[in-house]
Design a protein around this motif. Structure first.
Motif, PDB file in Angstrom:
ATOM      1  N   PHE A 182       9.319  -0.726  -0.324  1.00  0.00           N
ATOM      2  CA  PHE A 182       8.047  -0.822   0.703  1.00  0.00           C
ATOM      3  C   PHE A 182       8.172   0.349   1.925  1.00  0.00           C
ATOM      4  O   PHE A 182       7.113   0.535   2.637  1.00  0.00           O
ATOM      5  CB  PHE A 182       7.750  -2.184   1.286  1.00  0.00           C
ATOM      6  N   SER A 183       9.096   0.903   2.204  1.00  0.00           N
ATOM      7  CA  SER A 183       9.116   2.040   2.901  1.00  0.00           C
ATOM      8  C   SER A 183       8.220   3.212   2.540  1.00  0.00           C
ATOM      9  O   SER A 183       7.796   4.163   3.648  1.00  0.00           O
ATOM     10  CB  SER A 183      10.395   2.608   3.295  1.00  0.00           C
ATOM     11  N   THR A 184       7.969   3.087   1.260  1.00  0.00           N
ATOM     12  CA  THR A 184       7.070   4.568   0.875  1.00  0.00           C
ATOM     13  C   THR A 184       5.560   3.973   0.948  1.00  0.00           C
ATOM     14  O   THR A 184       4.835   4.707   0.728  1.00  0.00           O
ATOM     15  CB  THR A 184       7.352   4.903  -0.393  1.00  0.00           C
ATOM     16  N   PHE A 185       5.029   2.620   1.330  1.00  0.00           N
ATOM     17  CA  PHE A 185       3.908   2.113   1.182  1.00  0.00           C
ATOM     18  C   PHE A 185       3.250   2.913   2.429  1.00  0.00           C
ATOM     19  O   PHE A 185       3.591   2.812   3.469  1.00  0.00           O
ATOM     20  CB  PHE A 185       3.853   0.768   1.447  1.00  0.00           C
ATOM     21  N   GLU A 186       2.002   3.209   2.125  1.00  0.00           N
ATOM     22  CA  GLU A 186       1.226   4.197   3.136  1.00  0.00           C
ATOM     23  C   GLU A 186      -0.217   3.533   3.437  1.00  0.00           C
ATOM     24  O   GLU A 186      -0.809   3.297   2.170  1.00  0.00           O
ATOM     25  CB  GLU A 186       1.320   5.600   2.998  1.00  0.00           C
ATOM     26  N   SER A 187      -0.690   3.188   4.414  1.00  0.00           N
ATOM     27  CA  SER A 187      -1.926   2.735   4.520  1.00  0.00           C
ATOM     28  C   SER A 187      -2.351   2.939   6.244  1.00  0.00           C
ATOM     29  O   SER A 187      -1.518   2.530   7.042  1.00  0.00           O
ATOM     30  CB  SER A 187      -2.337   1.269   4.258  1.00  0.00           C
ATOM     31  N   PRO A 188      -3.653   3.314   6.440  1.00  0.00           N
ATOM     32  CA  PRO A 188      -3.881   3.587   7.744  1.00  0.00           C
ATOM     33  C   PRO A 188      -3.850   2.400   8.709  1.00  0.00           C
ATOM     34  O   PRO A 188      -4.474   1.512   8.359  1.00  0.00           O
ATOM     35  CB  PRO A 188      -5.362   4.285   7.654  1.00  0.00           C
TER      36      PRO A 188
ATOM     37  N   LEU B  77      -1.239  -4.031  -1.156  1.00  0.00           N
ATOM     38  CA  LEU B  77       0.039  -4.559  -1.468  1.00  0.00           C
ATOM     39  C   LEU B  77       0.091  -4.957  -2.768  1.00  0.00           C
ATOM     40  O   LEU B  77       1.125  -4.489  -3.584  1.00  0.00           O
ATOM     41  CB  LEU B  77       0.651  -5.613  -0.535  1.00  0.00           C
ATOM     42  N   ALA B  78      -0.765  -5.575  -3.578  1.00  0.00           N
ATOM     43  CA  ALA B  78      -0.533  -5.924  -4.889  1.00  0.00           C
ATOM     44  C   ALA B  78      -0.485  -4.815  -5.800  1.00  0.00           C
ATOM     45  O   ALA B  78       0.281  -4.431  -6.878  1.00  0.00           O
ATOM     46  CB  ALA B  78      -1.864  -6.862  -5.342  1.00  0.00           C
TER      47      ALA B  78
END
Length: 347
Positions: free
Chosen positions: A109-115, A70-71
């Motif tokens: 943050f809608s574009t943040f991606e992580s499995p 996130l950072a």
């Protein structure tokens, strides 16, 4: 200080069971979704301020690793990301993170991606979220391959009335390694990592607490008071030693206006008195090195309830060998302390 290392000691995690060692075996955490935990803050978020708070669902992910991700996404230093609670990796968790982003537009943050990670809510707040700022956690846990449904059914009714408020064995490391590391630290071993120092100190303190509970169970004193037992008001957590064992005192305990406690060791005198003080000192007489080390580190005498009563406790059999249990625990209490009374997970 001496650099001499003490002989390695093994700290057994054979704490007594309140309802006897479970005769029913079962599987715990076979899938991340089998252990669902949702944290609850002890305050409302303001909706404005320099900190961006994220309500996140994560499955099979490490809390600290996600904080670093996130950072990086927000373009800030990792030290500017915090979270309210450190949650299991092998679980489905719903938890809060906060990012210090003053004077800037909130990232998308809608574009943040992580499995395995979903950001469910974004809201500003005027303060950093600090570890421990929780009211408690809701749990939904699936137990599988249960060997004795009839026996477990009986224990479920008992567990709803309360379990020993043990710190979970995961706090102590394999064979109590973290407690041994604390003792080595007290005897001169230098630990520069503040995080590790904190883990070792917490493990040592928690181990002494668990030992007192375990002995009280052995002596049938988990809910039976001793003269001078330090009791805590359930409503506001202040505490005082019992001056007598009158009928009025016993009634206050019965209706849980107050509850019995055990020491979280630190500097200064025990807050218990009379018979209870002598009992606690006798329980911990084999651990004087740990007591002295905790006091020297500046920790203060505190107390923690002996009995943990799962709130909103319910259960449902999915089939003859699969059970879902749900309950709420105050912050700092362990779901594994409930599970260990229900089934033997060692197989």
């Amino acid at each position: 200080m001496s650099d001499t290392q003490p002989e390695k000691m093994v700290y057994p995690l054979d704490f007594n069971y309140l309802y006897g060692k479970p005769s029913s075996t079962g599987r715990f955490k076979q899938h991340c979704e089998d252990f669902r935990v949702e944290e609850h803050l002890d305050f409302d978020l303001t909706g404005e301020g320099e900190h961006v708070c994220l309500w996140i669902k994560k499955v099979g992910e490490n809390t600290d690793y996600l904080a670093k991700q996130l950072a990086k996404f927000a373009g800030i230093a990792a030290k500017n990301v915090s979270y309210a609670g450190l949650k299991d990796r092998q679980a489905e968790t719903y938890q809060w993170f906060s990012l210090y982003i003053p004077g800037k537009v909130t990232p998308d943050f809608s574009t943040f991606e992580s499995p395995g990670v979903s950001i469910l809510k974004v809201i500003r707040h005027n303060k950093k979220l600090r570890t421990g700022c929780l009211a408690g956690n809701h749990f939904a846990i699936v137990l599988r391959e249960i060997s004795d449904k009839e026996r477990l059914q009986k224990v479920l009714e008992q567990v709803a009335q309360g379990v020993p408020n043990y710190f979970g064995n995961q706090r102590f490391g394999f064979d109590g390694h973290n407690v041994n590391a604390a003792l080595q630290m007290f005897n001169g071993r230098k630990i520069k990592d503040r995080f590790k120092r904190g883990i070792y100190l917490s493990a040592a303190r928690s181990y002494l607490f668990n030992r007192v509970i375990s002995q009280r169970i052995a002596d049938n004193l988990l809910v039976q008071p001793l003269l001078g037992d330090c009791v805590q008001f359930v409503a506001n957590r202040s505490f005082f030693p019992l001056p007598d064992l009158s009928e009025q005192t016993l009634q206050r305990l019965a209706i849980r206006e107050v509850c019995l406690t055990a020491p979280l060791w630190g500097a200064g005198e025990l807050t218990s008195s009379d018979d209870a003080k002598q009992y606690e000192l006798a329980c911990l007489s084999s651990f004087e090195d740990i007591q002295k080390g905790l006091a020297k580190e500046g920790l203060k005498q505190e107390r923690r309830p002996l009995l943990l009563i799962p709130e909103q406790f319910s259960y449902q059999w999915l089939d003859e060998t699969t059970l879902t249990i749900k309950f709420y625990l105050p912050a700092g209490c362990y779901a594994t302390s409930v599970i260990r009374e229900l089934i033997d997970t060692s197989l």
